[in-house]
Structures are given as C-alpha cells and as structure tokens.
Design a protein around this motif. Structure first.
Motif, PDB file in Angstrom:
ATOM      1  N   GLY A  48     -29.691  -9.449 103.618  1.00 45.71           N
ATOM      2  CA  GLY A  48     -30.409  -9.900 104.802  1.00 45.71           C
ATOM      3  C   GLY A  48     -29.981 -11.241 105.364  1.00 45.71           C
ATOM      4  O   GLY A  48     -30.752 -11.885 106.057  1.00 45.71           O
ATOM      5  N   GLY A  49     -28.759 -11.667 105.090  1.00 44.52           N
ATOM      6  CA  GLY A  49     -28.267 -12.892 105.704  1.00 44.52           C
ATOM      7  C   GLY A  49     -28.273 -12.754 107.221  1.00 44.52           C
ATOM      8  O   GLY A  49     -27.975 -11.688 107.757  1.00 44.52           O
ATOM      9  N   LEU A 135     -28.844 -11.957 114.698  1.00 47.25           N
ATOM     10  CA  LEU A 135     -27.993 -10.876 114.203  1.00 47.25           C
ATOM     11  C   LEU A 135     -28.198 -10.837 112.698  1.00 47.25           C
ATOM     12  O   LEU A 135     -27.960 -11.817 111.998  1.00 47.25           O
ATOM     13  N   ASP A 136     -28.700  -9.700 112.201  1.00 47.42           N
ATOM     14  CA  ASP A 136     -29.065  -9.544 110.795  1.00 47.42           C
ATOM     15  C   ASP A 136     -27.980  -8.762 110.073  1.00 47.42           C
ATOM     16  O   ASP A 136     -27.607  -7.666 110.502  1.00 47.42           O
ATOM     17  N   GLY A 137     -27.485  -9.307 108.964  1.00 44.83           N
ATOM     18  CA  GLY A 137     -26.427  -8.652 108.208  1.00 44.83           C
ATOM     19  C   GLY A 137     -26.897  -7.503 107.353  1.00 44.83           C
ATOM     20  O   GLY A 137     -26.082  -6.801 106.763  1.00 44.83           O
ATOM     21  N   GLY A 138     -28.198  -7.275 107.247  1.00 44.08           N
ATOM     22  CA  GLY A 138     -28.709  -6.175 106.425  1.00 44.08           C
ATOM     23  C   GLY A 138     -28.395  -6.390 104.955  1.00 44.08           C
ATOM     24  O   GLY A 138     -28.247  -7.517 104.493  1.00 44.08           O
ATOM     25  N   LEU A 139     -28.279  -5.318 104.188  1.00 47.32           N
ATOM     26  CA  LEU A 139     -27.995  -5.434 102.758  1.00 47.32           C
ATOM     27  C   LEU A 139     -26.596  -5.969 102.497  1.00 47.32           C
ATOM     28  O   LEU A 139     -26.370  -6.730 101.570  1.00 47.32           O
ATOM     29  N   LEU A 140     -25.629  -5.557 103.322  1.00 47.71           N
ATOM     30  CA  LEU A 140     -24.266  -6.046 103.172  1.00 47.71           C
ATOM     31  C   LEU A 140     -23.594  -5.942 104.533  1.00 47.71           C
ATOM     32  O   LEU A 140     -23.341  -4.844 105.028  1.00 47.71           O
TER      33      LEU A 140
END
Length: 171
Positions: A48-49, A135-140
């Motif tokens: 979630g970065g 902008l969300d990086g999600g899990l990866l």
C-alpha cells in the motif's frame, strides 16, 4: 456565467513503503495552464505504498461545502500498470483534515485509458482548501505514473468569451 478558480500552490508526499515514489514537475499543476503537467510516480511500493500531490487553492478563500472541484488527469501509455495498482483516489481536504468522502478505484480507472485525458469532478460535503490526488501502489506496485494538469472550481463571474480554455484528447 462562471469563473474558474485554480489551485495556486501545491504540496507532495508519500506514505507506506514506497521507494522512488515522487512528483516530478510539481509546480506545473498549480498555475492555471491546463496544458502543462506534473507527473505522480510510483517507483516500487509494497503493502500500500502511496504517492500524492495536493493542489491548494488561495488561502484567503475556503471553498464552500458542496462546491464541485474538477481535476484534469491523464495516463500516458500506462493504464494497465495503474489498473494493477491499488488505484487512484481524489480527496478534498481542509488543511490536514479530510473534507467529505473520497472517490477512488474503478470509477476513476474507467475514465482513463491509453494516453487519454479526462476532467473528473467530485463534490466535497464540507468546506475545503485543497484536493489531493493519490496513486496507490497496492500490495506490490512498480514503475507507474499518472499526469496531473490542474484543479479548479467555479464561482459566479464573467467567463472569458471566444477563448479556448482547454483541450482534452485521447482514444
């Protein structure tokens, strides 16, 4: 009649584990010229970065609740990357406090596709002074970006007549 009021300054930041997350050309999205662009980047993110940019309206005027704000966004050629991420989120803020619900996920991804531009509007339910684009990086997530052109809200007043304000393009 309607007069556009643009964000005149900006702030940027990251959260979570996000290496190489940044905003490039950040000032380009905060001076009312809708053809210049800042770029919101995700380098490598984990769990979630996020990377975000806030477009801030002049301090003298808090925007009243229920006043729509419009953000012009674009994708370049990387929609597949963005679709695999946690997504894009728009959220109005009053200083550091959220001002109403955010808009995110597929509702934004569906309007952006291969090298397209889109104006997306939300209506905050509380007074606000800025809009945050995240902008969300999600899990990866790795190596993705979106373009941010500017943000504005309308007030009563004379509109410029016989003058083009903006151009949207895409597929």
């Amino acid at each position: 009649y309607a007069q556009r009021n643009y964000g005149t300054s900006q702030a940027k930041g990251t959260s979570g584990v996000c290496v190489g997350c940044s905003v490039t050309y950040q000032a380009n999205a905060s001076y009312g010229y809708l053809q210049s662009v800042s770029v919101l980047n995700i380098g490598v993110s984990l769990l979630g970065g996020q990377s975000y940019q806030e477009l801030i309206f002049p301090a003298a005027a808090k925007v009243p609740a229920n006043t729509p704000v419009t953000v012009k966004l674009g994708t370049g050629n990387n929609l597949i990357d963005v679709a695999l991420l946690g997504g894009i989120k728009l959220q109005a803020f009053n200083g550091s406090a959220a001002a109403g619900p955010s808009v995110s996920g597929t509702s934004l991804l569906s309007v952006l596709s291969s090298n397209d531009q889109q104006e997306v509007s939300i209506t905050p339910t509380q007074k606000y002074d800025r809009i945050r684009i995240t902008l969300d990086g999600g899990l990866l997530g790795a190596a993705s970006s979106i373009y941010i052109y500017d943000a504005f809200y309308n007030t009563s007043g004379p509109a410029p007549c016989n003058t083009a304000i903006d151009e949207l393009h895409g597929v």
